[in-house]
Design a protein around this motif. Structure first.
Motif, PDB file in Angstrom:
ATOM      1  N   PHE A 128      56.766  14.911  59.767  1.00  0.00           N
ATOM      2  CA  PHE A 128      56.085  14.363  61.073  1.00  0.00           C
ATOM      3  C   PHE A 128      55.462  15.340  62.202  1.00  0.00           C
ATOM      4  N   ARG A 129      55.353  16.611  61.818  1.00  0.00           N
ATOM      5  CA  ARG A 129      54.725  17.584  62.619  1.00  0.00           C
ATOM      6  C   ARG A 129      55.467  17.757  64.165  1.00  0.00           C
ATOM      7  N   THR A 130      56.924  17.673  63.976  1.00  0.00           N
ATOM      8  CA  THR A 130      57.411  18.044  65.303  1.00  0.00           C
ATOM      9  C   THR A 130      57.276  19.162  65.899  1.00  0.00           C
TER      10      THR A 130
ATOM     11  N   VAL B  55      50.625  26.191  58.131  1.00  0.00           N
ATOM     12  CA  VAL B  55      51.723  27.507  57.836  1.00  0.00           C
ATOM     13  C   VAL B  55      53.068  27.035  58.589  1.00  0.00           C
ATOM     14  N   GLY B  56      53.108  26.461  59.801  1.00  0.00           N
ATOM     15  CA  GLY B  56      54.619  26.073  60.290  1.00  0.00           C
ATOM     16  C   GLY B  56      55.033  25.120  59.427  1.00  0.00           C
ATOM     17  N   ARG B  57      54.261  24.039  59.052  1.00  0.00           N
ATOM     18  CA  ARG B  57      54.714  22.888  58.462  1.00  0.00           C
ATOM     19  C   ARG B  57      55.406  23.455  56.879  1.00  0.00           C
ATOM     20  N   LEU B  58      54.686  24.127  56.376  1.00  0.00           N
ATOM     21  CA  LEU B  58      55.064  24.787  55.135  1.00  0.00           C
ATOM     22  C   LEU B  58      56.277  25.644  55.295  1.00  0.00           C
ATOM     23  N   ALA B  59      56.351  26.219  56.180  1.00  0.00           N
ATOM     24  CA  ALA B  59      57.680  27.038  56.417  1.00  0.00           C
ATOM     25  C   ALA B  59      58.747  26.108  56.623  1.00  0.00           C
ATOM     26  N   ARG B  60      58.673  24.994  57.310  1.00  0.00           N
ATOM     27  CA  ARG B  60      59.694  24.117  57.645  1.00  0.00           C
ATOM     28  C   ARG B  60      59.978  23.546  56.361  1.00  0.00           C
TER      29      ARG B  60
ATOM     30  N   LEU C  60      70.323  21.314  59.611  1.00  0.00           N
ATOM     31  CA  LEU C  60      69.289  22.134  59.467  1.00  0.00           C
ATOM     32  C   LEU C  60      68.202  21.594  58.264  1.00  0.00           C
ATOM     33  N   GLY C  61      68.553  21.351  57.027  1.00  0.00           N
ATOM     34  CA  GLY C  61      67.863  20.911  55.841  1.00  0.00           C
ATOM     35  C   GLY C  61      66.994  19.417  56.421  1.00  0.00           C
ATOM     36  N   ILE C  62      67.820  18.687  56.766  1.00  0.00           N
ATOM     37  CA  ILE C  62      67.083  17.374  57.294  1.00  0.00           C
ATOM     38  C   ILE C  62      66.106  17.413  58.350  1.00  0.00           C
ATOM     39  N   SER C  63      66.585  18.379  59.422  1.00  0.00           N
ATOM     40  CA  SER C  63      65.592  18.604  60.360  1.00  0.00           C
ATOM     41  C   SER C  63      64.321  19.211  59.984  1.00  0.00           C
ATOM     42  N   PHE C  64      64.582  20.261  59.235  1.00  0.00           N
ATOM     43  CA  PHE C  64      63.328  21.076  58.784  1.00  0.00           C
ATOM     44  C   PHE C  64      62.470  20.123  58.029  1.00  0.00           C
ATOM     45  N   LEU C  65      62.753  19.243  57.319  1.00  0.00           N
ATOM     46  CA  LEU C  65      62.075  18.187  56.333  1.00  0.00           C
ATOM     47  C   LEU C  65      61.303  17.288  57.132  1.00  0.00           C
TER      48      LEU C  65
END
Length: 180
Positions: free
Chosen positions: A135-137, A23-28, A125-130
């Motif tokens: 990479f499951r940061t 869910v967190g990965r999808l939100a990101r 933000l966009g690059i960081s979110f992707l």
């Protein structure tokens, strides 16, 4: 009545926070796509009248607010409100120069200033979110670039809990996964 101050970023030892779940990965992923959508629309617009578009105004308000988080957490530094004040000063300065020279805010200078700020904040933000989604940061998406660079260099990078809605999603997902 005193103004509330945002706490300084609290960085944690790398590996302290658990990686995000699905869910967190999808939100990101969705927030990354949305952020880069803003960048694409801003870059593709050369009309200075866009500076008074209500959507641009909302994007700009968020960019001003988020700028301190993007810089402080993203670069792992503690500049407090200075990034936000710098953005406000740039917008105010461009607005004053535009108004005094052309009696309008719909000028190339004002729009280029807005474009620069919007592209930097939403691009970062966009690059960081992707990257965080891919990479499951763990923790805040703004740490994804330093964590990825640390992995490549073979050195640890610090974690940071997400101060925004992603943190709420991560906490919910962590509690939910413990029950299962």
């Amino acid at each position: 009545m005193t103004a509330q101050r945002e706490p300084a970023p609290t960085f944690l030892q790398g590996g302290t926070l658990p990686p995000p779940g699905d869910v967190g990965r999808l939100a990101r992923l969705l927030l990354g796509i949305g952020s880069l959508y803003v960048v694409a629309n801003v870059i593709g617009n050369d009309d200075p009248r866009a500076v008074l578009d209500p959507a641009v105004a909302v994007y700009m308000l968020f960019a001003v607010y988020l700028s301190a988080y993007v810089v402080n957490i993203g670069f792992g530094i503690r500049l407090g409100q200075w990034p936000r004040m710098a953005v406000l000063a740039a917008v105010t300065g461009a607005g004053l120069l535009s108004w005094t020279s052309q009696q309008s805010l719909e000028t190339g200078m004002m729009w280029r200033t807005a474009q620069l700020i919007l592209c930097y904040v939403y691009g970062h933000l966009g690059i960081s979110f992707l990257l965080a989604a891919a990479f499951r940061t763990p923790g805040c998406e703004m740490r994804s670039i330093p964590i990825l660079l640390g992995r490549i260099a073979g050195r640890p990078a610090r974690d940071h809990r997400c101060p925004g809605p992603i943190g709420i999603i991560d906490q919910w997902e962590e509690r939910h996964s413990r029950r299962g």
